[in-house]
Design a protein around this motif. Structure first.
Motif, PDB file in Angstrom:
ATOM      1  N   ILE A   6      35.140  28.916  89.259  1.00 49.40           N
ATOM      2  CA  ILE A   6      35.676  30.150  88.645  1.00 49.40           C
ATOM      3  C   ILE A   6      34.876  31.369  89.127  1.00 49.40           C
ATOM      4  CG2 ILE A   6      36.150  31.373  86.467  1.00 49.40           C
ATOM      5  CD1 ILE A   6      36.591  28.736  85.097  1.00 49.40           C
ATOM      6  N   ALA A   7      33.597  31.150  89.433  1.00 51.13           N
ATOM      7  CA  ALA A   7      32.745  32.260  89.868  1.00 51.13           C
ATOM      8  C   ALA A   7      32.835  32.500  91.379  1.00 51.13           C
ATOM      9  CB  ALA A   7      31.300  32.000  89.452  1.00 51.13           C
ATOM     10  N   GLU A   8      33.814  31.896  92.031  1.00 50.02           N
ATOM     11  CA  GLU A   8      34.078  32.129  93.460  1.00 50.02           C
ATOM     12  C   GLU A   8      35.548  32.560  93.538  1.00 50.02           C
ATOM     13  OE1 GLU A   8      31.565  31.418  95.920  1.00 50.02           O
ATOM     14  OE2 GLU A   8      32.957  32.578  97.152  1.00 50.02           O
ATOM     15  N   PRO A   9      35.825  33.865  93.771  1.00 52.55           N
ATOM     16  CA  PRO A   9      37.233  34.307  93.754  1.00 52.55           C
ATOM     17  C   PRO A   9      38.084  33.480  94.704  1.00 52.55           C
ATOM     18  CG  PRO A   9      35.752  36.176  94.067  1.00 52.55           C
ATOM     19  CD  PRO A   9      34.903  34.941  94.132  1.00 52.55           C
ATOM     20  N   ASP A  10      39.357  33.257  94.314  1.00 53.22           N
ATOM     21  CA  ASP A  10      40.275  32.540  95.214  1.00 53.22           C
ATOM     22  C   ASP A  10      40.325  33.278  96.548  1.00 53.22           C
ATOM     23  OD1 ASP A  10      40.756  30.837  93.143  1.00 53.22           O
ATOM     24  OD2 ASP A  10      42.834  31.444  92.791  1.00 53.22           O
ATOM     25  N   ARG A  11      40.409  34.591  96.484  1.00 56.40           N
ATOM     26  CA  ARG A  11      40.308  35.399  97.711  1.00 56.40           C
ATOM     27  C   ARG A  11      40.018  36.863  97.374  1.00 56.40           C
ATOM     28  NH1 ARG A  11      45.093  33.914  96.641  1.00 56.40           N
ATOM     29  NH2 ARG A  11      44.797  31.998  97.785  1.00 56.40           N
ATOM     30  N   VAL A  12      39.403  37.543  98.354  1.00 62.51           N
ATOM     31  CA  VAL A  12      39.165  38.985  98.252  1.00 62.51           C
ATOM     32  C   VAL A  12      39.795  39.623  99.480  1.00 62.51           C
ATOM     33  CG1 VAL A  12      37.427  40.820  98.172  1.00 62.51           C
ATOM     34  CG2 VAL A  12      36.949  38.612  97.087  1.00 62.51           C
ATOM     35  N   VAL A  13      40.788  40.464  99.248  1.00 63.05           N
ATOM     36  CA  VAL A  13      41.450  41.137 100.374  1.00 63.05           C
ATOM     37  C   VAL A  13      40.930  42.561 100.422  1.00 63.05           C
ATOM     38  CG1 VAL A  13      43.676  41.780 101.359  1.00 63.05           C
ATOM     39  CG2 VAL A  13      43.532  39.807  99.851  1.00 63.05           C
ATOM     40  N   SER A  14      40.458  42.989 101.575  1.00 62.92           N
ATOM     41  CA  SER A  14      40.007  44.382 101.696  1.00 62.92           C
ATOM     42  C   SER A  14      40.759  45.045 102.845  1.00 62.92           C
ATOM     43  CB  SER A  14      38.493  44.387 101.869  1.00 62.92           C
ATOM     44  OG  SER A  14      38.095  45.040 103.009  1.00 62.92           O
ATOM     45  N   PHE A  15      41.123  46.297 102.686  1.00 62.14           N
ATOM     46  CA  PHE A  15      41.967  46.930 103.695  1.00 62.14           C
ATOM     47  C   PHE A  15      41.713  48.440 103.789  1.00 62.14           C
ATOM     48  CE2 PHE A  15      44.206  46.094  99.696  1.00 62.14           C
ATOM     49  CZ  PHE A  15      44.716  47.335  99.321  1.00 62.14           C
ATOM     50  N   ARG A  16      42.109  48.992 104.933  1.00 64.60           N
ATOM     51  CA  ARG A  16      41.963  50.423 105.177  1.00 64.60           C
ATOM     52  C   ARG A  16      43.147  51.165 104.541  1.00 64.60           C
ATOM     53  NH1 ARG A  16      42.531  50.416 110.658  1.00 64.60           N
ATOM     54  NH2 ARG A  16      44.726  50.867 110.379  1.00 64.60           N
ATOM     55  N   VAL A  17      42.837  52.291 103.877  1.00 58.20           N
ATOM     56  CA  VAL A  17      43.914  53.120 103.326  1.00 58.20           C
ATOM     57  C   VAL A  17      43.782  54.508 103.952  1.00 58.20           C
ATOM     58  CG1 VAL A  17      45.065  53.978 101.249  1.00 58.20           C
ATOM     59  CG2 VAL A  17      43.724  51.868 101.131  1.00 58.20           C
TER      60      VAL A  17
ATOM     61  N   LEU B  85      34.803  45.224  91.518  1.00 56.72           N
ATOM     62  CA  LEU B  85      36.119  44.586  91.363  1.00 56.72           C
ATOM     63  C   LEU B  85      35.987  43.081  91.160  1.00 56.72           C
ATOM     64  CD1 LEU B  85      38.161  46.649  93.967  1.00 56.72           C
ATOM     65  CD2 LEU B  85      38.099  46.917  91.488  1.00 56.72           C
ATOM     66  N   LYS B  86      34.983  42.462  91.774  1.00 57.18           N
ATOM     67  CA  LYS B  86      34.781  41.018  91.555  1.00 57.18           C
ATOM     68  C   LYS B  86      34.360  40.755  90.112  1.00 57.18           C
ATOM     69  CE  LYS B  86      32.612  38.480  94.662  1.00 57.18           C
ATOM     70  NZ  LYS B  86      31.655  38.158  95.750  1.00 57.18           N
ATOM     71  N   PHE B  87      33.499  41.628  89.581  1.00 59.63           N
ATOM     72  CA  PHE B  87      33.101  41.442  88.181  1.00 59.63           C
ATOM     73  C   PHE B  87      34.316  41.615  87.268  1.00 59.63           C
ATOM     74  CE2 PHE B  87      32.372  45.697  86.022  1.00 59.63           C
ATOM     75  CZ  PHE B  87      32.664  45.290  84.727  1.00 59.63           C
ATOM     76  N   LEU B  88      35.125  42.613  87.557  1.00 63.74           N
ATOM     77  CA  LEU B  88      36.277  42.868  86.690  1.00 63.74           C
ATOM     78  C   LEU B  88      37.301  41.735  86.779  1.00 63.74           C
ATOM     79  CD1 LEU B  88      36.586  46.697  87.398  1.00 63.74           C
ATOM     80  CD2 LEU B  88      36.134  45.679  85.158  1.00 63.74           C
ATOM     81  N   ALA B  89      37.519  41.195  87.982  1.00 64.71           N
ATOM     82  CA  ALA B  89      38.484  40.100  88.147  1.00 64.71           C
ATOM     83  C   ALA B  89      37.990  38.825  87.465  1.00 64.71           C
ATOM     84  CB  ALA B  89      38.732  39.844  89.635  1.00 64.71           C
ATOM     85  N   PHE B  90      36.678  38.602  87.525  1.00 58.88           N
ATOM     86  CA  PHE B  90      36.065  37.444  86.860  1.00 58.88           C
ATOM     87  C   PHE B  90      36.251  37.555  85.344  1.00 58.88           C
ATOM     88  CE2 PHE B  90      32.168  35.605  84.946  1.00 58.88           C
ATOM     89  CZ  PHE B  90      32.263  34.307  85.416  1.00 58.88           C
ATOM     90  N   GLU B  91      35.908  38.724  84.794  1.00 60.18           N
ATOM     91  CA  GLU B  91      36.062  38.955  83.353  1.00 60.18           C
ATOM     92  C   GLU B  91      37.526  38.836  82.932  1.00 60.18           C
ATOM     93  OE1 GLU B  91      32.521  39.241  81.936  1.00 60.18           O
ATOM     94  OE2 GLU B  91      33.689  40.658  80.772  1.00 60.18           O
ATOM     95  N   GLN B  92      38.400  39.344  83.799  1.00 59.36           N
ATOM     96  CA  GLN B  92      39.831  39.353  83.497  1.00 59.36           C
ATOM     97  C   GLN B  92      40.360  37.933  83.330  1.00 59.36           C
ATOM     98  OE1 GLN B  92      41.429  42.725  83.866  1.00 59.36           O
ATOM     99  NE2 GLN B  92      42.957  41.803  82.544  1.00 59.36           N
ATOM    100  N   THR B  93      39.800  36.998  84.079  1.00 63.13           N
ATOM    101  CA  THR B  93      40.239  35.596  84.010  1.00 63.13           C
ATOM    102  C   THR B  93      40.066  35.053  82.589  1.00 63.13           C
ATOM    103  OG1 THR B  93      39.582  35.347  86.313  1.00 63.13           O
ATOM    104  CG2 THR B  93      39.845  33.310  85.049  1.00 63.13           C
ATOM    105  N   PHE B  94      38.940  35.374  81.962  1.00 67.36           N
ATOM    106  CA  PHE B  94      38.658  34.886  80.607  1.00 67.36           C
ATOM    107  C   PHE B  94      39.479  35.663  79.577  1.00 67.36           C
ATOM    108  CE2 PHE B  94      35.196  33.801  83.304  1.00 67.36           C
ATOM    109  CZ  PHE B  94      34.804  32.537  82.888  1.00 67.36           C
ATOM    110  N   LYS B  95      39.584  36.964  79.813  1.00 66.14           N
ATOM    111  CA  LYS B  95      40.339  37.823  78.890  1.00 66.14           C
ATOM    112  C   LYS B  95      41.799  37.389  78.835  1.00 66.14           C
ATOM    113  CE  LYS B  95      39.723  42.164  79.544  1.00 66.14           C
ATOM    114  NZ  LYS B  95      39.803  43.568  79.989  1.00 66.14           N
ATOM    115  N   ASN B  96      42.392  37.190  80.004  1.00 62.30           N
ATOM    116  CA  ASN B  96      43.810  36.844  80.046  1.00 62.30           C
ATOM    117  C   ASN B  96      44.052  35.484  79.405  1.00 62.30           C
ATOM    118  OD1 ASN B  96      43.935  39.214  81.379  1.00 62.30           O
ATOM    119  ND2 ASN B  96      44.734  38.428  83.303  1.00 62.30           N
ATOM    120  N   SER B  97      43.111  34.581  79.609  1.00 59.75           N
ATOM    121  CA  SER B  97      43.207  33.268  78.991  1.00 59.75           C
ATOM    122  C   SER B  97      43.189  33.390  77.465  1.00 59.75           C
ATOM    123  CB  SER B  97      42.034  32.410  79.495  1.00 59.75           C
ATOM    124  OG  SER B  97      41.855  31.281  78.696  1.00 59.75           O
TER     125      SER B  97
END
Ligand code: NDP
Length: 451
Positions: free
Chosen positions: A56-67, A108-120
């Motif tokens: 759970i502490a390893e994101p499935d993926r992190v996509v980064s891109f130029r805007v 963003l990784k911290f927020l996505a990690f926290e979000q996993t528990f929150k959404n659950s």
């Protein structure tokens, strides 16, 4: 027997630090959760064997891109965008998009990690994700914001979808930005589908979504107080922020008979001893969402209030505190001041606003402390309901959604009590939220095997 992750907590955290160099916010969030989970899984070999926490502490993926976008003076500007898809064991990735200069991969990784528990915790079928860009919407024209949002979505659209990943708003991303991004998604794909939440009411948005996070944080506080046979009526509240979450938290505190003493922005805070009532809240909402002004302007409009440049509001004596601005905005010293001034309950509208030291101070003083992942879950819960309405092509009314939100927040509160009751009358809501959130995701992952 399979290789187990029976390492001690310290070794586990060292590993997280080593794999995520310089990502302090992410390490902080994992550390906070790991402390509780290690205790919970101590005698549960199946979670160790499957390395669930490590996964759970390893994101499935992190996509980064130029805007890339063009400002009003025809200068070419380049920003970096990200989408972190942390975990989709129990539903499509779900989490907001943040536009702020402080956005980094770590945040963003911290927020996505926290979000996993929150959404659950909400009980709805949603996985955890988060995205954003280091773009500062402040001071930008409407046209510049639109061009940025369109460019951002031109890359993001290929990574999201109503059954894949459904972003929403967050800091710097409100109804205007969601509108521009949804319009661009529709233009590129030719499909109208529920790919974003927080949409306008005219095009698939849900009633109650704007209010949901702030109201929900107050409902969570109401439930904590009710558990102690107390209530909000007649109590004073100190709130930080003046955006979506803060203004709606202030509104709900006022509705329940409480008196809001402060609001803030990144420039400083205002203190109004007479109370920030509904008329004043409406004025602030207009200031922030339409005129895009600074909270300091409040003192020009309302007499008796003071503005404190460069300061945070935690030194103002109060019964209730609601940090609703951003992460790490309430440190150990400020937590100590709140406790010394007699605060009885803290409910976090923002994500991880209190530092680990501050959390320990609240716990040691036995203050009722509702962490963001539980207290601010009302927003994503109503986003989940927006997804359901879009999928069914229907819309529920305000009253029905209001009832669903209050029930959802009560359910989240009760799950926290179930896993966080310390047996001496004190509820450790952080522990309760971490364990309840973890268990559902972990059990789904066990069912899938090694994937
Ligand atoms: P908004 O952009 O509407 O408002 C953010 C507020 O916080 C503004 O007043 C802003 O001030 C202030 N702020 C931002 N950065 C800082 C900083 N570094 N120091 C001091 N003040 C700061 O965002 P939201 O209200 O939507 O979000 C607030 C918090 O709630 C965030 O932590 C977000 O992740 C969390 N949250 C939001 C949800 C939602 O539904 N919107 C759902 C769940 C959590 P300024 O105007 O000066 O930038």
């Amino acid at each position: 027997m399979a290789v187990s992750d029976h390492v001690d907590l310290e070794t586990f955290i060292k590993g997280v630090e080593k794999r995520n160099p310089g990502q302090n916010e992410f390490v902080q969030a994992v550390t906070e959760v790991a402390q509780d989970i290690f205790e919970f899984i101590a005698d549960k070999e199946e979670y160790h064997e499957a390395q669930i926490l490590r996964r759970i502490a390893e994101p499935d993926r992190v996509v980064s891109f130029r805007v890339c976008w063009e400002d009003d003076n025809h200068n070419v500007r380049v920003q970096r965008g990200w989408r972190v898809q942390n975990n989709n064991a129990i539903g499509p990735y779900k989490g907001g998009i943040r536009f702020h200069p402080s956005v980094t991969e770590s945040v963003l990784k911290f927020l996505a990690f926290e979000q996993t528990f929150k959404n659950s915790l909400t009980g709805l079928p949603m996985g955890g994700g988060k995205g954003g860009a280091n773009f500062n919407p402040r001071g930008k024209s409407d046209g510049e914001v639109m061009r940025f949002c369109q460019s951002f979505m031109t890359e993001l659209y290929r990574h999201i979808g109503p059954d894949t990943d459904v972003p929403a708003g967050d800091i710097g991303v409100g109804a205007r930005e969601i509108g521009y991004m949804f319009g661009q998604y529709k233009r590129i794909t030719g499909r109208w589908e529920g790919v974003l939440t927080g949409k306008g009411m005219e095009y698939g948005g849900s009633q109650m979504r704007p209010e949901a996070t702030g109201y929900g944080a107050v409902y969570f506080m109401q439930n904590m107080l009710k558990h102690k046979k107390d209530g909000i009526d007649g109590k004073t509240a100190v709130i930080s922020g003046s955006g979506n979450v803060a203004t709606h938290a202030a509104e709900q505190i006022t509705k329940q008979g409480g008196k809001v003493l402060t609001l803030s922005d990144s420039g400083g805070f205002i203190h109004d001893p007479d109370g920030i009532d509904q008329d004043k809240i409406d004025w602030i909402k207009d200031l922030k969402t339409n005129r895009r002004g600074r909270i300091s302007e409040y003192t020009d409009e309302f007499t008796g209030a003071s503005y404190h440049e460069g300061e945070r509001p935690w030194g103002v004596k109060c019964d209730l505190a609601l940090p609703c601005a951003t992460q790490n905005e309430l440190n150990g010293d400020e937590a100590r001041t709140l406790v010394d001034n007699g605060v009885i309950a803290v409910s976090e509208g923002a994500n991880m606003p209190t530092t680990l030291e501050g959390v320990h101070i609240f716990h040691d003083a036995k203050i009722m402390y509702g962490p963001g992942k539980a207290a601010n879950a009302g927003g994503v819960a109503v986003s989940g309901l927006e997804m359901s309405q879009n999928a069914e092509r229907i819309s529920w009314n305000h009253e029905r959604l209001g009832t669903m939100l209050t029930e959802l927040m009560e359910g989240i509160h009760d799950k926290c009590v179930k896993y966080g009751d310390q047996g001496d009358g004190y509820v450790d809501y952080v522990k309760g939220a971490n364990i309840a959130g973890f268990k559902k995701v972990a059990d789904a992952m066990l069912a899938y095997g090694v994937v």
